[in-house]
Design a protein around this motif. Structure first.
Motif, PDB file in Angstrom:
ATOM      1  N   ASP A 147       0.545   1.910   2.063  1.00 23.61           N
ATOM      2  CA  ASP A 147       0.504   1.563   0.644  1.00 23.61           C
ATOM      3  C   ASP A 147       1.479   2.406  -0.161  1.00 23.61           C
ATOM      4  O   ASP A 147       1.946   2.000  -1.222  1.00 23.61           O
ATOM      5  CB  ASP A 147      -0.918   1.744   0.098  1.00 23.61           C
ATOM      6  CG  ASP A 147      -1.901   0.746   0.698  1.00 23.61           C
ATOM      7  OD1 ASP A 147      -1.465  -0.377   1.035  1.00 23.61           O
ATOM      8  OD2 ASP A 147      -3.081   1.094   0.847  1.00 23.61           O
ATOM      9  N   GLU A 148       1.774   3.591   0.352  1.00 20.90           N
ATOM     10  CA  GLU A 148       2.764   4.461  -0.295  1.00 20.90           C
ATOM     11  C   GLU A 148       3.452   5.287   0.786  1.00 20.90           C
ATOM     12  O   GLU A 148       2.903   5.473   1.875  1.00 20.90           O
ATOM     13  CB  GLU A 148       2.107   5.361  -1.348  1.00 20.90           C
ATOM     14  CG  GLU A 148       1.010   6.241  -0.807  1.00 20.90           C
ATOM     15  CD  GLU A 148       0.313   7.054  -1.898  1.00 20.90           C
ATOM     16  OE1 GLU A 148      -0.156   8.153  -1.588  1.00 20.90           O
ATOM     17  OE2 GLU A 148       0.256   6.595  -3.046  1.00 20.90           O
ATOM     18  N   LYS A 218       5.266  -1.656   2.987  1.00 16.87           N
ATOM     19  CA  LYS A 218       4.688  -2.227   4.206  1.00 16.87           C
ATOM     20  C   LYS A 218       5.757  -2.425   5.290  1.00 16.87           C
ATOM     21  O   LYS A 218       5.446  -2.574   6.463  1.00 16.87           O
ATOM     22  CB  LYS A 218       4.031  -3.573   3.905  1.00 16.87           C
ATOM     23  CG  LYS A 218       2.931  -3.526   2.855  1.00 16.87           C
ATOM     24  CD  LYS A 218       1.715  -2.776   3.345  1.00 16.87           C
ATOM     25  CE  LYS A 218       0.562  -2.931   2.344  1.00 16.87           C
ATOM     26  NZ  LYS A 218      -0.624  -2.131   2.738  1.00 16.87           N
TER      27      LYS A 218
END
Length: 242
Positions: A147-148, A218
């Motif tokens: 996600d990060e 992603k």
């Protein structure tokens, strides 16, 4: 859009990749090289060794900074990335040992080793040419999809798919380390120029997603779309969808 070059043969792939690196060293003998391991750069390094032996290129004033290293492997372990670099390049050219840098995966405190590598890169300044490969899941370095993404050198837990892909180098998957120290995305993107080496049909789909799909954490390699000076060197099979 990255500059995409499709090599017609393995020999041409190695010639083009080595030529880009050699040209930099000829114009800037003190170049800072960001280096990668894995199967994709092996032939390129082999060609560089040949160019060195021919007298076409020298590493005597250059410095190198490797992307990553497994956590927990001794420096002299046959599958450590330090061993890989020594065997594939460093031992065969005139680069000074003290000018070659690989994260200290064997450190008793990997997080501290990662912080030290971040500082080492900061002091060095911008990498002139960063060599990259890409994982089947789109990772660059060992920056796995998420996600990060972290900006600077850090300890990462390897995806199971990454460990399975690397298990061929070990006796069993149980021997593959579960963590690595890797340069972060910000460090990679700070390089003046990036050369992404991609070989094999199994990489065709992910490189197409990375170069032509949305920019997303992603698919970490997709962030290379934001860099102004990227060369993607692909063989015929890897480049068939781009």
């Amino acid at each position: 859009m990255p500059n995409i070059i499709k090599a017609q043969s393995e020999e041409q792939f190695n010639d083009i990749g080595a030529g880009i690196i050699a040209s930099l060293l000829q114009s800037n003998p003190k170049a800072l090289l960001g280096l990668a391991t894995g199967s994709s750069p092996v032939g390129v390094y082999g060609r560089l060794v040949e160019l060195y032996k021919e007298g076409s290129v020298s590493f005597a004033q250059a410095q190198s900074y490797n992307l990553d290293e497994y956590v927990g492997l001794p420096v002299d372990h046959p599958e450590s990335y330090r061993t890989f670099m020594n065997e594939k390049l460093f031992n065969h050219v005139d680069i000074l040992a003290e000018n070659t840098h690989v994260p200290l995966g064997a450190s008793p405190d990997p997080a501290q080793a990662a912080a030290g590598y971040t500082e080492l890169l900061r002091q060095a300044g911008r990498i002139d040419l960063q060599i990259l490969g890409v994982g089947l899941n789109g990772h660059i370095g060992f920056n796995e999809p998420g996600d990060e993404l972290q900006g600077f050198t850090h300890v990462v837990t390897l995806d199971e798919s990454t460990r399975k892909a690397n298990a061929r180098f070990f006796s069993s998957i149980e021997e593959v380390p579960k963590q690595a120290i890797t340069m972060g995305i910000a460090s990679i993107l700070q390089a003046k120029q990036i050369l992404l080496l991609v070989r094999g049909g199994e990489k065709a789909e992910i490189i197409a997603r990375a170069m032509q799909g949305p920019v997303t954490t992603k698919v970490p390699a997709s962030l290379l779309q934001t860099h102004p000076n990227v060369i993607v060197l692909a063989d015929q099979e890897a480049g068939r969808l781009i």
